[in-house]
Design a protein around this motif. Structure first.
Motif, short mmCIF file in Angstrom:
data_model
loop_
_atom_site.label_atom_id
_atom_site.label_comp_id
_atom_site.label_asym_id
_atom_site.label_seq_id
_atom_site.Cartn_x
_atom_site.Cartn_y
_atom_site.Cartn_z
N PRO A 1 21.67 23.10 8.05
CA PRO A 1 20.74 22.70 9.12
C PRO A 1 21.04 21.34 9.74
CG PRO A 1 19.53 23.56 7.25
CD PRO A 1 20.95 23.46 6.82
N GLU A 2 21.54 20.41 8.96
CA GLU A 2 21.79 19.07 9.51
C GLU A 2 22.77 19.12 10.66
OE1 GLU A 2 21.90 15.35 7.03
OE2 GLU A 2 24.00 15.37 7.66
N PHE A 3 23.80 19.97 10.54
CA PHE A 3 24.76 20.13 11.65
C PHE A 3 24.15 20.96 12.78
CE2 PHE A 3 28.00 22.51 13.93
CZ PHE A 3 28.83 21.49 14.35
N LYS A 4 23.54 22.07 12.44
CA LYS A 4 23.03 23.00 13.45
C LYS A 4 21.95 22.37 14.33
CE LYS A 4 23.77 27.10 10.53
NZ LYS A 4 23.09 28.18 9.78
N ILE A 5 21.09 21.53 13.73
CA ILE A 5 19.95 20.99 14.47
C ILE A 5 20.19 19.56 14.94
CG2 ILE A 5 17.48 20.41 14.31
CD1 ILE A 5 17.26 22.65 12.20
N LEU A 6 20.79 18.75 14.07
CA LEU A 6 20.87 17.32 14.34
C LEU A 6 22.24 16.88 14.85
CD1 LEU A 6 18.92 14.90 14.06
CD2 LEU A 6 19.93 14.47 11.82
N ASN A 7 23.31 17.42 14.26
CA ASN A 7 24.66 16.91 14.56
C ASN A 7 25.57 17.99 15.14
OD1 ASN A 7 23.98 14.38 13.54
ND2 ASN A 7 24.55 14.94 11.45
N HIS A 8 25.02 18.88 15.97
CA HIS A 8 25.80 20.02 16.47
C HIS A 8 26.97 19.62 17.36
CE1 HIS A 8 23.60 19.49 20.25
NE2 HIS A 8 22.53 19.32 19.49
N ASP A 9 26.96 18.38 17.90
CA ASP A 9 28.06 17.93 18.74
C ASP A 9 29.00 16.96 18.00
OD1 ASP A 9 26.19 15.96 18.52
OD2 ASP A 9 26.24 15.36 20.64
N MET A 10 28.89 16.93 16.67
CA MET A 10 29.70 16.01 15.87
C MET A 10 31.17 16.40 15.90
SD MET A 10 29.33 15.16 11.79
CE MET A 10 28.03 13.95 11.96
N THR A 11 32.03 15.38 16.00
CA THR A 11 33.48 15.61 15.95
C THR A 11 33.98 15.51 14.51
OG1 THR A 11 34.01 13.27 16.24
CG2 THR A 11 33.70 14.59 18.25
N LEU A 12 35.19 15.92 14.29
CA LEU A 12 35.78 15.84 12.95
C LEU A 12 35.89 14.38 12.48
CD1 LEU A 12 37.07 17.25 10.53
CD2 LEU A 12 39.28 17.14 11.72
N ALA A 13 36.22 13.49 13.40
CA ALA A 13 36.33 12.06 13.05
C ALA A 13 34.97 11.51 12.60
CB ALA A 13 36.86 11.27 14.24
N GLU A 14 33.91 11.91 13.28
CA GLU A 14 32.56 11.46 12.90
C GLU A 14 32.15 12.07 11.56
OE1 GLU A 14 30.52 10.84 17.30
OE2 GLU A 14 30.65 12.85 16.42
N PHE A 15 32.55 13.31 11.33
CA PHE A 15 32.26 13.94 10.05
C PHE A 15 32.95 13.20 8.90
CE2 PHE A 15 33.81 16.94 6.78
CZ PHE A 15 32.60 17.25 6.20
N LYS A 16 34.18 12.78 9.13
CA LYS A 16 34.91 12.05 8.10
C LYS A 16 34.18 10.78 7.70
CE LYS A 16 39.64 13.60 9.12
NZ LYS A 16 41.00 13.18 9.54
N PHE A 17 33.55 10.12 8.67
CA PHE A 17 32.82 8.89 8.37
C PHE A 17 31.65 9.16 7.42
CE2 PHE A 17 29.28 5.99 9.32
CZ PHE A 17 29.87 4.78 9.00
N ILE A 18 30.81 10.15 7.74
CA ILE A 18 29.66 10.42 6.86
C ILE A 18 30.13 11.01 5.53
CG2 ILE A 18 28.07 10.70 8.81
CD1 ILE A 18 28.07 13.75 8.13
N TRP A 19 31.26 11.76 5.56
CA TRP A 19 31.80 12.31 4.32
C TRP A 19 32.20 11.18 3.38
CZ3 TRP A 19 35.81 12.44 0.96
CH2 TRP A 19 35.93 13.54 0.13
N TYR A 20 32.90 10.18 3.90
CA TYR A 20 33.33 9.07 3.06
C TYR A 20 32.16 8.20 2.60
CZ TYR A 20 38.39 9.72 3.26
OH TYR A 20 39.67 10.20 3.09
#
Length: 312
Positions: free
Chosen positions: A30-49
């Motif tokens: 849900p976090e991606f589907k509702i809140l971060n649906h336009d997130m790029t891979l680079a932005e995902f790497k930031f929250i992942w780290y």
């Protein structure tokens, strides 16, 4: 990071394919589907780290407890009483890790009946923070008891009253810090960004909008912020009273330093809290305010330790 493996996840993705696979897992929640649906891979790497660093730091903390404890135990350097404390601390470290994953899991769950943004449960967040605070307090108390020579203070009625008041004040500081988890979990700091009033009122009208009534204490952002304010103000008042009480008793220099440090930190923490609120909760200031609560709690425990009773 949507999976939890004690050993497997210690190595981060290294190739583009592995990163894309990890990103696709995140996109199912849900976090991606509702809140971060336009997130790029680079932005995902930031929250992942960010999450990866937190989990690796937790593992490091666990090792710094368990490995030295095992070594000291094997060498016979621990007393009988200290062995019990060490076992309890190591158990708390393991429990804290499990509780952390239990908390994260709540933010990944589908909630079809909810229109709120995806977030972890404020109850689990408070439990995770509370467990961390208990672990920290127990560790700090053990350290202070071992490292600082104990004062042999005369057991007067005034000292007994001061000691009890110090215990109650430390408990109040702990409760105030814990209430901050509910503020963070519900984004309650964004509800009323004014002080000392909440909007135009001292007591806002939407304080008891939820039913049953008890739900407001833990689930109504207005009530949660109101409670945190009251607890914060009460804590500062108690610390101020504790300081003036300590001035009426002849105390060692180190104990006096602890009392005045606690007073200074308490008022600094109030300033940080009000600033965080008025500036609409900027992350660096909010993190400083959170750190300040730990500093106040630490010095409250230090003062308690200074006043502890000498065993006969």
């Amino acid at each position: 990071m949507v999976d939890w493996h004690l050993i497997k996840e210690m190595k981060p993705p290294t190739s583009q394919e592995e990163w894309e696979a990890e990103f696709q897992k995140y996109q199912q929640f849900p976090e991606f589907k509702i809140l971060n649906h336009d997130m790029t891979l680079a932005e995902f790497k930031f929250i992942w780290y960010m999450e990866y660093s937190h989990r690796m730091w937790g593992r490091l903390v666990g090792l710094t407890y368990i490995l030295p404890a095992a070594y000291f135990w094997r060498k016979g350097w621990l007393t009988h009483g200290l062995k019990g404390r060490v076992l309890a601390l190591c158990g708390l470290v393991c429990f804290q890790g499990l509780l952390g994953w239990y908390m994260v899991k709540s933010g990944l769950a589908e909630k079809p009946d909810s229109h709120d943004i995806p977030r972890v449960s404020q109850y689990r967040l408070a439990a995770h923070l509370g467990s961390a605070l208990v672990l920290y307090c127990a560790s700090l108390w053990t350290s202070l008891s071992l490292l600082l020579p104990q004062h042999k203070l005369p057991e007067t009625r005034q000292l007994l009253r001061l000691r009890r008041f110090a215990h109650g004040t430390a408990g109040l500081v702990f409760l105030t810090a814990l209430s901050g988890a509910f503020v963070a979990g519900l984004d309650a700091g964004l509800v009323y960004n004014s002080f000392p009033k909440m909007g135009e009122s001292w007591i806002p009208e939407d304080l008891f909008t939820f039913s049953p009534l008890l739900r407001n204490v833990f689930e109504n952002p207005t009530m949660v912020q109101f409670d945190h304010r009251i607890l914060g103000i009460t804590s500062v008042a108690a610390i101020t009273a504790l300081y003036f009480l300590s001035r009426r008793i002849p105390l060692p220099r180190r104990t006096k330093i602890a009392a005045v440090t606690l007073l200074a930190l308490a008022y600094t923490q109030v300033g940080l809290g009000i600033s965080t609120l008025l500036m609409y909760v900027p992350t660096p200031l909010a993190a400083t305010h959170q750190s300040g609560s730990l500093a106040v709690l630490s010095v409250a425990l230090w003062l308690m330790n200074e006043l502890r009773r000498v065993p006969k």
